[in-house]
Design an enzyme around this catalytic site. Structure first.
Site, PDB file in Angstrom:
ATOM      1  N   HIS A 279      -1.681  -6.565   0.735  1.00  0.00           N
ATOM      2  CA  HIS A 279      -1.338  -7.199  -0.542  1.00  0.00           C
ATOM      3  C   HIS A 279      -0.784  -6.202  -1.559  1.00  0.00           C
ATOM      4  O   HIS A 279      -0.214  -6.597  -2.570  1.00  0.00           O
ATOM      5  CB  HIS A 279      -2.548  -7.954  -1.117  1.00  0.00           C
ATOM      6  CG  HIS A 279      -3.626  -7.091  -1.699  1.00  0.00           C
ATOM      7  ND1 HIS A 279      -4.790  -6.782  -1.025  1.00  0.00           N
ATOM      8  CD2 HIS A 279      -3.731  -6.478  -2.905  1.00  0.00           C
ATOM      9  CE1 HIS A 279      -5.560  -6.028  -1.787  1.00  0.00           C
ATOM     10  NE2 HIS A 279      -4.941  -5.825  -2.930  1.00  0.00           N
TER      11      HIS A 279
ATOM     12  N   ASP B 191      -5.091  -7.912   6.015  1.00  0.00           N
ATOM     13  CA  ASP B 191      -4.795  -7.162   4.792  1.00  0.00           C
ATOM     14  C   ASP B 191      -4.661  -5.662   5.063  1.00  0.00           C
ATOM     15  O   ASP B 191      -5.072  -4.830   4.260  1.00  0.00           O
ATOM     16  CB  ASP B 191      -5.857  -7.412   3.717  1.00  0.00           C
ATOM     17  CG  ASP B 191      -5.337  -7.121   2.309  1.00  0.00           C
ATOM     18  OD1 ASP B 191      -4.106  -7.057   2.130  1.00  0.00           O
ATOM     19  OD2 ASP B 191      -6.163  -6.933   1.394  1.00  0.00           O
TER      20      ASP B 191
ATOM     21  N   SER C 237      -7.503  -1.038  -4.516  1.00  0.00           N
ATOM     22  CA  SER C 237      -7.039  -1.655  -3.274  1.00  0.00           C
ATOM     23  C   SER C 237      -6.268  -0.664  -2.412  1.00  0.00           C
ATOM     24  O   SER C 237      -5.348   0.008  -2.880  1.00  0.00           O
ATOM     25  CB  SER C 237      -6.134  -2.851  -3.586  1.00  0.00           C
ATOM     26  OG  SER C 237      -6.851  -3.881  -4.209  1.00  0.00           O
TER      27      SER C 237
END
Length: 235
Positions: free
Chosen positions: A12, A42, A120
């Site tokens: 992402h 992901d 992230s």
């Protein structure tokens, strides 16, 4: 993850981009090509163009982690560069289905180390300085609950993407349900001659046409009680 400039991050973070700007620890900026990514897990692979003789992270084994073990999360939450937070491993093999993400069929490392937007794709590190996970998300309405992709799983995704071009996932093509006391009572009342000795297992509720399950001869209504000698008591 290697001296040639292969980077692991979250899908992402780079999804929709063919190239990204990579800033190294010393401030040097290089162009990175998005080699491949898998949205479901992901996980993404970025390759620094012209990368060579770079310092690679030391990879550990997430399978060696224990609940209660100290870990470190590294990232840039809120654009605050080089932020380090610490916590413990709160749980292992936290299933995506428990998080409302059943389609992912993933397991995660749960930690209370603070992970926010900007973390992230950053590393989750053990006290030996080894990367054991990739920070990926936090619980939206709960404090002290964050999740990371185990590095063992992430590296398997990398191997598959590089070998096949995508992540291969097993597929049976059938739906099953646990034979609970309520289900058992319904089966006995609705199916004449239902075996009285059958008290547990899982029942196949649906089989997709031309699926592996269908080709193996499985049908809706079949009951699975054991596989390779191991009892099956719940779906």
């Amino acid at each position: 993850i290697d001296a040639d400039g292969t980077i692991l991050t979250n899908a992402h973070v780079v999804e929709g981009s063919s190239e990204v700007l990579v800033t190294l620890h010393d401030g040097q900026q290089l162009v990175g090509r998005v080699e491949n990514y898998d949205s479901l897990s992901d996980v993404a692979i970025v390759k620094i163009k012209g990368g060579k003789s770079l310092q690679a992270a030391k990879l550990g084994k997430s399978s060696d982690l224990r609940v209660g073990e100290w870990i470190i999360a590294y990232g840039s939450p809120g654009e605050l560069k080089d932020t380090v937070t610490v916590g413990i491993v709160s749980a292992l093999l936290r299933q995506s289905s428990e998080l409302g993400l059943g389609a992912r069929r993933m397991s995660y490392i749960q930690t209370d180390a603070a992970i926010n937007q900007g973390n992230s794709g950053g590393p989750l590190i053990n006290l030996d300085g080894e990367v054991v996970g990739i920070s990926t998300m936090k619980a939206a309405y709960l404090d002290g609950i964050s999740f990371a992709i185990p590095i063992d799983l992430a590296m398997d995704m990398v191997r598959q993407m590089r070998k096949y071009g995508y992540v291969r996932r097993p597929h049976l093509g059938m739906k099953i349900a646990t034979i609970s006391p309520m289900v058992l009572a319904e089966l006995r009342s609705s199916i004449p001659g239902f075996p009285p000795e059958l008290k547990s297992g899982v029942i196949i509720t649906d089989v997709s046409p031309n699926s592996p399950a269908s080709k193996a001869g499985l049908q809706g209504g079949d009951v699975i009680q054991e596989i390779n000698g191991s009892a099956i008591v719940e779906a």
